[in-house]
Write a protein that holds these residues in place. Sequence first.
Motif, short mmCIF file in Angstrom:
data_model
loop_
_atom_site.label_atom_id
_atom_site.label_comp_id
_atom_site.label_asym_id
_atom_site.label_seq_id
_atom_site.Cartn_x
_atom_site.Cartn_y
_atom_site.Cartn_z
N VAL A 11 71.61 123.44 88.91
CA VAL A 11 70.25 123.79 88.46
C VAL A 11 69.25 123.48 89.57
CG1 VAL A 11 68.41 123.14 86.84
CG2 VAL A 11 70.70 123.64 86.00
N GLY A 12 69.42 122.34 90.23
CA GLY A 12 68.54 122.00 91.34
C GLY A 12 68.66 122.98 92.49
N ALA A 13 69.88 123.45 92.77
CA ALA A 13 70.07 124.42 93.86
C ALA A 13 69.40 125.74 93.54
CB ALA A 13 71.56 124.62 94.11
N VAL A 14 69.47 126.18 92.29
CA VAL A 14 68.80 127.42 91.90
C VAL A 14 67.29 127.26 91.99
CG1 VAL A 14 68.37 128.95 89.93
CG2 VAL A 14 70.70 128.25 90.48
N LEU A 15 66.79 126.12 91.54
CA LEU A 15 65.34 125.88 91.63
C LEU A 15 64.89 125.77 93.08
CD1 LEU A 15 64.86 123.35 88.72
CD2 LEU A 15 64.19 125.75 88.78
N GLY A 16 65.74 125.23 93.94
CA GLY A 16 65.40 125.14 95.35
C GLY A 16 65.31 126.49 96.02
N ARG A 18 64.13 129.20 94.55
CA ARG A 18 63.01 129.99 94.02
C ARG A 18 61.67 129.30 93.94
NH1 ARG A 18 64.83 134.47 95.27
NH2 ARG A 18 66.86 134.92 94.41
N PHE A 19 61.65 127.98 93.80
CA PHE A 19 60.39 127.29 93.50
C PHE A 19 60.04 126.27 94.57
CE2 PHE A 19 62.00 128.53 89.32
CZ PHE A 19 60.90 129.23 88.85
N ARG A 20 58.82 125.74 94.46
CA ARG A 20 58.38 124.68 95.35
C ARG A 20 58.75 123.32 94.76
NH1 ARG A 20 55.28 126.83 99.38
NH2 ARG A 20 54.33 128.81 98.88
N VAL A 21 58.50 122.26 95.50
CA VAL A 21 58.97 120.93 95.12
C VAL A 21 58.30 120.40 93.86
CG1 VAL A 21 57.36 119.55 96.49
CG2 VAL A 21 59.66 118.74 96.17
N MET A 22 57.14 120.92 93.49
CA MET A 22 56.44 120.40 92.31
C MET A 22 57.16 120.73 91.00
SD MET A 22 54.07 118.50 93.17
CE MET A 22 53.25 118.29 91.63
N VAL A 23 58.16 121.60 91.03
CA VAL A 23 58.91 121.90 89.82
C VAL A 23 59.81 120.74 89.42
CG1 VAL A 23 60.92 123.00 90.84
CG2 VAL A 23 60.07 123.81 88.66
N LEU A 27 60.45 118.86 85.41
CA LEU A 27 61.84 118.97 84.99
C LEU A 27 62.48 117.59 84.83
CD1 LEU A 27 63.83 121.15 84.28
CD2 LEU A 27 64.70 121.01 86.59
N THR A 28 62.18 116.68 85.72
CA THR A 28 62.71 115.32 85.60
C THR A 28 62.10 114.61 84.40
OG1 THR A 28 62.97 115.23 88.00
CG2 THR A 28 63.03 113.15 86.84
N LEU A 29 60.83 114.85 84.14
CA LEU A 29 60.19 114.27 82.96
C LEU A 29 60.81 114.81 81.67
CD1 LEU A 29 57.91 112.42 81.96
CD2 LEU A 29 56.44 114.42 81.95
N ALA A 30 61.06 116.10 81.63
CA ALA A 30 61.70 116.70 80.45
C ALA A 30 63.13 116.19 80.28
CB ALA A 30 61.70 118.22 80.57
N GLY A 67 69.50 123.69 97.93
CA GLY A 67 69.01 125.05 97.70
C GLY A 67 67.88 125.44 98.63
N SER A 68 66.97 124.53 98.89
CA SER A 68 65.86 124.86 99.79
C SER A 68 66.34 124.96 101.24
CB SER A 68 64.72 123.86 99.66
OG SER A 68 65.15 122.58 100.03
N LEU A 69 67.30 124.13 101.64
CA LEU A 69 67.86 124.26 102.99
C LEU A 69 68.62 125.57 103.13
CD1 LEU A 69 69.10 120.64 103.78
CD2 LEU A 69 67.14 121.83 104.74
N ALA A 70 69.34 125.96 102.09
CA ALA A 70 70.05 127.24 102.13
C ALA A 70 69.07 128.40 102.22
CB ALA A 70 70.94 127.37 100.90
N ARG A 71 67.94 128.30 101.50
CA ARG A 71 66.93 129.36 101.57
C ARG A 71 66.37 129.50 102.98
NH1 ARG A 71 61.32 128.66 98.55
NH2 ARG A 71 61.56 126.76 99.72
N PHE A 72 66.04 128.38 103.61
CA PHE A 72 65.48 128.45 104.96
C PHE A 72 66.54 128.88 105.98
CE2 PHE A 72 62.32 125.31 103.25
CZ PHE A 72 61.28 126.22 103.22
N TRP A 73 67.78 128.48 105.77
CA TRP A 73 68.86 128.89 106.68
C TRP A 73 69.08 130.39 106.58
CZ3 TRP A 73 74.01 130.46 105.52
CH2 TRP A 73 74.81 130.61 106.62
#
Length: 91
Positions: A11-16, A18-23, A27-30, A67-73
């Motif tokens: 789930v974190g990889a998918v969010l990484g 598509r979204f920015r770090v503020m998501v 999500l952690t609170l929920a 996920g965010s590293l994969a997006r930038f790569w």
Amino acid sequence: MAGLLIFSFLVGAVLGQRFRVMVLLPLTLAMGLAAIPVGLVAHLAFFDGLKGFAFCALALQGGYLFGSLARFWLAAARASRVFARPLKTAR
């Protein structure tokens, strides 16, 4: 527990992707709010539930980083493919 950690990482990889770090904060609170009743239903001790929540939160953040590293790569690979074409010069 391992299945939940893998799911959290994915789930974190998918969010990484598509979204920015503020998501991660909501999500952690929920996830923390959901961990309390799930721990009570599963008859876990408070510290066992807290330990599971902490591991899932870490897996979520690790997946987000992956996920965010994969997006930038992938973006860098795509950009190098687009801009690395040789220029056609007149002879």
